[in-house]
Structures are given as structure tokens and as C-alpha cells.
Design an enzyme around this catalytic site. Sequence first.
Site, PDB file in Angstrom:
ATOM      1  N   VAL A   1       0.835  -1.203   0.000  1.00  0.00           N
ATOM      2  CA  VAL A   1       0.000   0.000   0.000  1.00  0.00           C
ATOM      3  C   VAL A   1       0.870   1.253   0.000  1.00  0.00           C
ATOM      4  O   VAL A   1       0.560   2.246  -0.663  1.00  0.00           O
ATOM      5  CB  VAL A   1      -0.949  -0.012   1.216  1.00  0.00           C
ATOM      6  CG1 VAL A   1      -1.748   1.285   1.306  1.00  0.00           C
ATOM      7  CG2 VAL A   1      -1.895  -1.212   1.134  1.00  0.00           C
ATOM      8  N   GLU A   2       1.972   1.216   0.732  1.00  0.00           N
ATOM      9  CA  GLU A   2       2.844   2.384   0.847  1.00  0.00           C
ATOM     10  C   GLU A   2       3.539   2.730  -0.468  1.00  0.00           C
ATOM     11  O   GLU A   2       3.601   3.897  -0.860  1.00  0.00           O
ATOM     12  CB  GLU A   2       3.905   2.150   1.925  1.00  0.00           C
ATOM     13  CG  GLU A   2       3.402   2.281   3.343  1.00  0.00           C
ATOM     14  CD  GLU A   2       3.192   3.723   3.765  1.00  0.00           C
ATOM     15  OE1 GLU A   2       3.629   4.626   3.033  1.00  0.00           O
ATOM     16  OE2 GLU A   2       2.585   3.942   4.821  1.00  0.00           O
ATOM     17  N   SER A   3       4.111   1.739  -1.140  1.00  0.00           N
ATOM     18  CA  SER A   3       5.025   2.031  -2.244  1.00  0.00           C
ATOM     19  C   SER A   3       4.899   1.107  -3.441  1.00  0.00           C
ATOM     20  O   SER A   3       5.655   1.277  -4.402  1.00  0.00           O
ATOM     21  CB  SER A   3       6.471   1.929  -1.735  1.00  0.00           C
ATOM     22  OG  SER A   3       6.754   0.571  -1.387  1.00  0.00           O
TER      23      SER A   3
ATOM     24  N   TYR B   1      -6.531   4.428   4.597  1.00  0.00           N
ATOM     25  CA  TYR B   1      -5.269   3.684   4.652  1.00  0.00           C
ATOM     26  C   TYR B   1      -5.437   2.319   5.325  1.00  0.00           C
ATOM     27  O   TYR B   1      -4.991   1.292   4.795  1.00  0.00           O
ATOM     28  CB  TYR B   1      -4.242   4.530   5.404  1.00  0.00           C
ATOM     29  CG  TYR B   1      -2.874   3.936   5.562  1.00  0.00           C
ATOM     30  CD1 TYR B   1      -1.968   3.931   4.516  1.00  0.00           C
ATOM     31  CD2 TYR B   1      -2.463   3.406   6.788  1.00  0.00           C
ATOM     32  CE1 TYR B   1      -0.691   3.420   4.668  1.00  0.00           C
ATOM     33  CE2 TYR B   1      -1.180   2.886   6.953  1.00  0.00           C
ATOM     34  CZ  TYR B   1      -0.304   2.894   5.892  1.00  0.00           C
ATOM     35  OH  TYR B   1       0.948   2.385   6.052  1.00  0.00           O
TER      36      TYR B   1
END
Length: 408
Positions: free
Chosen positions: A83-85, A188
Site C-alpha cells: 500500500v505504501e510504495s 489507509y
Amino acid sequence: MPVGETPASAETLAQAVAAVAAESPDLPITLNEAVLSCIDLYQGRLRDWFEEALSRGQPYLPHIREVFAEEGIPQDLAYVALVESAFKTTAYSRAKAKGVWQFISATGKRYGLAVDWWVDERSDPEKATRAAARYLKELYGLFGDWNLALAGYNAGEGKVLRAMRRYKTDDFWALRETRGLRRETKNYVPLIHAAIVLAKAPERYGFTVTAEEPGGFERVPIEGAIDLRVIAECAGEPVEEVRALNPELRRLATPAGRTFSLRVPVGRGQAVAECVASLPLEKRVTFRKHVVRRGQTLSGIARANGTSARDIAEANNLKSAVRLRPGTELIIPIPARPRGAPARQAKADSTPDGRARVRYRIQPGDTLLSIAAQYGTTVRDIQASNHLRGSRIAAGDVLTIHTGTSQD
């Protein structure tokens, strides 16, 4: 992202329930409307992105799981990086967060990641994974709840704590319904829950995961600044391969003034070590830092430093015609001068102790140590011959050098 704006179908819910029951995630998964909506997003408009990200992450996941197990946190938190990168080591956000785990500089340094002119360990997937595990563990210790910990990872623990106090709740899903968190943070956590459900059973959802073959590597200690193009020659590999194995390097060289543990393709370690140790003088390059001043150009900087604009551009990943902004930091490659070809020297008669006396005009990039090595003498001898108290010298000045050692 339109998370939770349209109700999920009964089919989505049934499929997710079956997936969770079959795969038994080690992070408690909530299958509410927000999470089910994210599952639909990943299968719909984000399908290609999710499939590519999951495929890209396959080489990293075994190491991430191993580190998370050692740190005593749920291994399925590995998908936070998706999800982050999207598992990109080069990912860089508007908030200046970097790497697979998207650390901002201050947080990265707080958890032991070096960020300086030469390296940025936020882009090192191994070191950043350890830092992320420790940060997540600390967040869980603070909140006692993984959903709040994940919200803290995204927004910062201070913002989450203030929202909890303001709305008097320690339930993330209840907090999500308030105005205490930004929309990004509200989305998120469900995005991570949904990613875990799909990533643990991708075939159940029709995803094709084409795992990239992990590129094996060995580590070679490299002392001082060595051009990566030279190291690539030693390894017999494209320089792009060396750079890809060492994403934390910010320059086209290993760091000056320290020993750097460089990754090279598996089977190339000994060859690189031997090659670097025996590099001829003309292959060795010293590096100098330069801060661009107003009105300076690459060609002007190159002339002042005795190198070429092309070499400076390549070392800094710049186009030759780029307009330089004042304050930009550059790395300036200074080629070593082959022994026997010193610039502008005149030899005099031998001295009584059998050594030759040379007058040498200092060139840009010279140091007392490099000049001493070139003429087979010592820094102390040059200092004594020229009444120097320290090691500072200036380009254009002339030194008297007694070459070699005394025959007495």
C-alpha cells in the site's frame, strides 16, 4: 479513493469470508463496508496496479516476513509496503517520504537509517524493513491496537492521539467516522486489510502473480569513493545492474571517507574485490562536493575542477544542457593523474642526498597525499620543503618537491 461510497455485493463479502477462513491472517481482519469496498477497488480500477505491485514484492516478502517474525509483530504487515510504495525502492511521495516503507527523513534517522549526501538508507530494502518493523512495534506498544498503530504509521502518532482524546474513543473504526483523521488515513487502514485478504490468496481472486526471480548478490567492502561504472567493468555487468542492487546510493560512486558494503551480482564478489584493489591510477577517480552558485554552468565548473562537463553530468544523472539551480549539490569526479605525467613541472639538478628537486604547480583536485604518492615522497617531506603548517593547498600555487627517498 471512493472507499465505502458504494455498498459491496454479497458475493464480495462471501468470497472475503472464505479467503480469511482459508488463509488465517495473523493480523485480525475486519470485513466491514470500507474493507469490502477496497477489495472491489483492487479487483476493479486498481487491478493492474495491484497485480504488478504484488508481483514486484515477491522477492522482498520472505525477508520482510523473517524480520517481522524476529521483531515479534504480525508477518502479514508485510503488505503495508504494498500500500505504501507498491514495493518500489525508488518511491518518493509529495511528503518527501522515500523507499519501500516510505520513511520521511526524520523518522528514518530516528530508527537508524543513514541519510546523507552519499547514501539514503530509506531506499535500502533490508535496512528499511528492520526500521519499519521497529517503528510498527513501537506504535503497537503505544496504542495497544494494530489499526490505530497503522493509522499512526500513516499520519503520525501525535495526530492519532489527539483525535482519540478529542473524540474520546480508542476504536479506529469509530474514529474513522469522525473528523479527527484525514481522509487518506481513514482509507489507509481498510486498504491494508483488503490488501492482506487478496495478497494471501491471489489465485482465488484471479490475479496472476509473476514473481520476478530474486537477483542474488554478494557484498564487497569498498573503501572510499569508487566510480560505479568502474565497478561495473570489474563485475562484467551493466552499471544499471550495480545501481539496482544498491538503491541507497545517491551518487554514481561509493561514499568517500568510509568503507561501504557494496552489493554485486552473485559470483562476482571476488573478481570485483581483486579488480578494485589493483585498479591502475588512470582508473581511480577522487570526488569533490560542489554547491552551485548563481550563474555557474556545468562547463565552467568542469574547467575550474580539471574535468569535463560530460563526466559531471553522468556522475549526477544530469543532462549536459541542464540549467543549474543555485544551491544544487554536485559530485565532481577528478581523474587521478598517471604517474610520470605530472602537469607543469620542471626538474632541476639532483640534491646532495640523491633525490631530484621538482617544482610542481598544484592542479584542481590535488591533495598533499595524492602529490606525495605521485612523486614517491611523504606529506611531511612536502610540508617541510615548503614551510607548510597544515595540509591546505590551493590550485595554482607552486610546490618544491624532493622526489623519492634519501639515499643516505
